[in-house]
Design a protein around this motif. Structure first.
Motif, short mmCIF file in Angstrom:
data_model
loop_
_atom_site.label_atom_id
_atom_site.label_comp_id
_atom_site.label_asym_id
_atom_site.label_seq_id
_atom_site.Cartn_x
_atom_site.Cartn_y
_atom_site.Cartn_z
N VAL A 1 -0.59 0.80 -6.17
CA VAL A 1 -1.83 1.49 -6.52
C VAL A 1 -2.82 1.30 -5.37
N ASN A 2 -3.49 2.39 -4.99
CA ASN A 2 -4.46 2.31 -3.89
C ASN A 2 -5.80 1.76 -4.38
N LEU A 3 -6.39 0.89 -3.58
CA LEU A 3 -7.74 0.39 -3.87
C LEU A 3 -8.67 0.85 -2.76
N SER A 4 -9.77 1.51 -3.13
CA SER A 4 -10.77 1.89 -2.13
C SER A 4 -11.58 0.66 -1.73
N ALA A 5 -12.27 0.77 -0.60
CA ALA A 5 -13.11 -0.33 -0.13
C ALA A 5 -14.13 -0.72 -1.20
N LEU B 1 7.39 2.73 -5.86
CA LEU B 1 6.69 4.02 -5.94
C LEU B 1 5.26 3.81 -5.51
N GLU B 2 4.64 4.86 -4.95
CA GLU B 2 3.19 4.83 -4.77
C GLU B 2 2.58 5.80 -5.76
N ALA B 3 1.61 5.30 -6.53
CA ALA B 3 0.89 6.15 -7.47
C ALA B 3 -0.21 6.88 -6.72
N LEU B 4 -0.24 8.20 -6.82
CA LEU B 4 -1.24 9.02 -6.11
C LEU B 4 -1.92 9.95 -7.12
N VAL B 5 -3.23 9.86 -7.18
CA VAL B 5 -3.96 10.57 -8.22
C VAL B 5 -4.16 12.05 -7.86
N PHE C 1 -0.82 -3.60 -4.58
CA PHE C 1 -2.07 -2.94 -4.23
C PHE C 1 -2.08 -2.61 -2.75
N GLU C 2 -2.54 -1.38 -2.46
CA GLU C 2 -2.67 -0.94 -1.07
C GLU C 2 -4.14 -0.89 -0.73
N VAL C 3 -4.51 -1.57 0.34
CA VAL C 3 -5.87 -1.41 0.88
C VAL C 3 -5.72 -0.97 2.32
N TYR D 1 3.89 10.27 -8.51
CA TYR D 1 4.54 9.08 -7.97
C TYR D 1 5.45 9.48 -6.81
N GLN D 2 5.21 8.85 -5.66
CA GLN D 2 6.08 9.13 -4.51
C GLN D 2 6.99 7.93 -4.24
N PRO D 3 8.31 8.18 -4.19
CA PRO D 3 9.24 7.07 -3.94
C PRO D 3 9.13 6.53 -2.52
N ALA E 1 7.20 3.07 6.64
CA ALA E 1 6.77 4.21 7.44
C ALA E 1 6.33 5.32 6.50
N GLU E 2 5.13 5.84 6.73
CA GLU E 2 4.59 6.89 5.88
C GLU E 2 4.72 8.24 6.56
N GLY E 3 5.01 9.27 5.76
CA GLY E 3 4.99 10.63 6.30
C GLY E 3 6.24 11.02 7.06
N ASP F 1 -2.61 -0.35 4.22
CA ASP F 1 -2.36 1.09 4.30
C ASP F 1 -2.94 1.66 5.60
N ASP F 2 -2.39 2.79 6.02
CA ASP F 2 -2.90 3.50 7.19
C ASP F 2 -2.97 2.58 8.40
N PHE F 3 -1.98 1.72 8.52
CA PHE F 3 -2.02 0.71 9.56
C PHE F 3 -1.88 1.34 10.95
N LEU G 1 -9.08 3.60 -14.30
CA LEU G 1 -8.31 4.59 -15.05
C LEU G 1 -6.93 4.78 -14.42
N VAL G 2 -6.91 4.83 -13.11
CA VAL G 2 -5.66 4.99 -12.37
C VAL G 2 -4.74 3.79 -12.63
N LEU G 3 -5.30 2.59 -12.51
CA LEU G 3 -4.49 1.39 -12.71
C LEU G 3 -3.94 1.34 -14.14
P1 C2E Z 1 -2.51 7.24 1.24
O1 C2E Z 1 -2.73 6.12 0.29
O2 C2E Z 1 -2.31 6.90 2.66
O3 C2E Z 1 -1.31 8.07 0.64
C1 C2E Z 1 -0.33 8.71 1.41
C2 C2E Z 1 -0.60 10.20 1.53
O4 C2E Z 1 0.36 10.77 2.41
C3 C2E Z 1 -0.46 10.95 0.21
O5 C2E Z 1 -1.41 12.00 0.20
C4 C2E Z 1 0.95 11.51 0.32
O6 C2E Z 1 1.17 12.64 -0.48
C5 C2E Z 1 0.98 11.86 1.77
N1 C2E Z 1 2.34 11.99 2.28
C6 C2E Z 1 3.42 11.22 1.99
N2 C2E Z 1 4.49 11.62 2.67
C7 C2E Z 1 4.11 12.67 3.43
C8 C2E Z 1 4.79 13.53 4.35
O7 C2E Z 1 5.97 13.40 4.63
N3 C2E Z 1 4.04 14.50 4.93
C9 C2E Z 1 2.72 14.68 4.67
N4 C2E Z 1 2.07 15.66 5.29
N5 C2E Z 1 2.05 13.89 3.80
C10 C2E Z 1 2.73 12.90 3.18
P2 C2E Z 1 -2.31 12.32 -1.07
O8 C2E Z 1 -1.53 12.11 -2.33
O9 C2E Z 1 -2.94 13.64 -0.84
O10 C2E Z 1 -3.42 11.18 -1.01
C11 C2E Z 1 -4.32 11.13 0.06
C12 C2E Z 1 -5.14 9.88 0.04
O11 C2E Z 1 -6.01 9.85 -1.10
C13 C2E Z 1 -4.30 8.60 -0.07
O12 C2E Z 1 -3.77 8.27 1.19
C14 C2E Z 1 -5.35 7.64 -0.56
O13 C2E Z 1 -6.16 7.21 0.51
C15 C2E Z 1 -6.19 8.52 -1.46
N6 C2E Z 1 -5.75 8.30 -2.85
C16 C2E Z 1 -4.78 8.94 -3.55
N7 C2E Z 1 -4.69 8.45 -4.80
C17 C2E Z 1 -5.61 7.45 -4.88
C18 C2E Z 1 -6.01 6.54 -5.92
O14 C2E Z 1 -5.48 6.52 -7.04
N8 C2E Z 1 -7.02 5.67 -5.63
C19 C2E Z 1 -7.63 5.65 -4.40
N9 C2E Z 1 -8.61 4.75 -4.21
N10 C2E Z 1 -7.27 6.47 -3.42
C20 C2E Z 1 -6.28 7.36 -3.65
#
Ligand code: C2E
Ligand code: MG
Ligand code: MG
Ligand code: MG
Length: 284
Positions: free
Chosen positions: A117-121, A58-62, A149-151, A44-46, A240-242, A180-182, A93-95
């Protein structure tokens, strides 16, 4: 899985099509097992108020906790899961895991914030998505207000009319939605207006180029400013991401963008690390 970590390995590694197919097949097989063995875990990223450090959501990242390979990042397996259709098993499973975690936090008296939670296409355009989601939410006893939900912009634009319908159904159920990724896709302004989203997430590739005042004229700066302005005009939240540096943070504050996620504040964190942070409510 290709070794993409060593710079030289990466640079000189030229897989033939056969090698690539073989690797994809191996990952696919391993991923099927991973689903059965429950090796997929959420980090989980704040998302924080960049002025105060308060955790807003939070964003849930698998991640894939493979017994031999260790912790596998989603970039290594989500594209394969999408290409093979396995994402349609992984998504639910993620959800469910996110919902169960929210329920657990609530039971433990941890202050809960919304979880995105991220949703793929593939998931977005799957039949009955709204009902599938509703079932999981109902089963686990969380409420739509607990979830977002993030798309990606590209996924939404792929079949825009359908996306408008599906996202509207989710919005009517009370879920928040974000694009997402706008900035990397090609959303036209007229469609952006029709998509029932509440937030735009600025792709981190744009932030990556903002590192000093000298860069103030680069294209990325122009784009980030434009997205922030777009958000203000359309009444959308901007995330803002990243964000990795103080310079990027200051740039955002100067341009009136106050919500971000990034390594400067916190990386995606496992449950045992994020939970104490949620108790304090702040990353600073
Ligand atoms: P995303 O949804 O755009 O998630 C943001 C990504 O940016 C995450 O990578 C996060 O760790 C990374 N990030 C955040 N802050 C920073 C930063 O300051 N610097 C850098 N270099 N990176 C940062 P992560 O966790 O590797 O995920 C990559 C992608 O994988 C996600 O991009 C998303 O598209 C996909 N993903 C991850 N978890 C899921 C999921 O549960 N379901 C689906 N469908 N896709 C997922
Ligand atoms: Mg995302
Ligand atoms: Mg993103
Ligand atoms: Mg992304």
């Amino acid at each position: 899985i290709a070794k993409a970590d060593g710079r030289h390995t990466y640079r000189f590694y030229t897989a033939t099509l056969n090698q690539q197919l073989l690797e994809q097949f191996q990952v696919e097989q391993a991923l099927r097992l991973a689903i059965e063995r429950q090796e997929l875990v959420l980090y989980y990223q704040p998302r924080v108020n960049i002025a105060t450090g308060a955790i807003l959501s939070l964003e849930a990242l698998v991640r894939w906790n493979h017994p031999e390979w260790g912790l596998v990042q989603p970039g290594r397996f989500i594209p394969i899961a999408e290409a093979t259709g396995l994402i349609l098993q992984i998504g639910p499973l993620v959800l469910r895991q996110a919902c169960e975690q929210i329920k657990l936090w609530r039971a433990e008296g941890v202050p809960v914030v919304p979880v995105a939670v991220n949703l793929s296409a593939n998931e977005l355009y799957q039949d009955n998505l709204a009902q599938r989601i509703q079932t999981i939410v109902h089963d686990t006893g969380v409420t739509p207000a607990d979830l977002e939900f993030e798309v990606t912009e590209s996924a939404a634009m792929h079949s825009i009319e359908k996306a408008v319908m599906i996202l509207s159904a989710l919005r009517e159920q009370g879920f928040s939605l974000s694009l997402d990724d706008f900035g990397t896709g090609y959303a036209s302004l007229s469609y952006l207006n029709r998509l029932p989203v509440q937030a735009l997430k600025i792709d981190r590739s744009f932030l990556a180029e903002i590192n000093s005042a000298e860069d103030a004229l680069t294209q990325s700066v122009t784009i980030v400013k434009a997205i922030i302005g777009l958000g203000a005009n359309l009444g959308l939240h901007i995330i803002a991401e990243g964000v990795e540096t103080k310079e990027q943070r200051d740039f955002l504050i100067n341009h009136h963008c106050f919500v971000a996620q990034g390594y400067l504040f916190a990386k995606p964190l496992p449950v045992d690390v994020i939970t104490p942070l949620l108790r304090t409510g702040n990353v600073l």
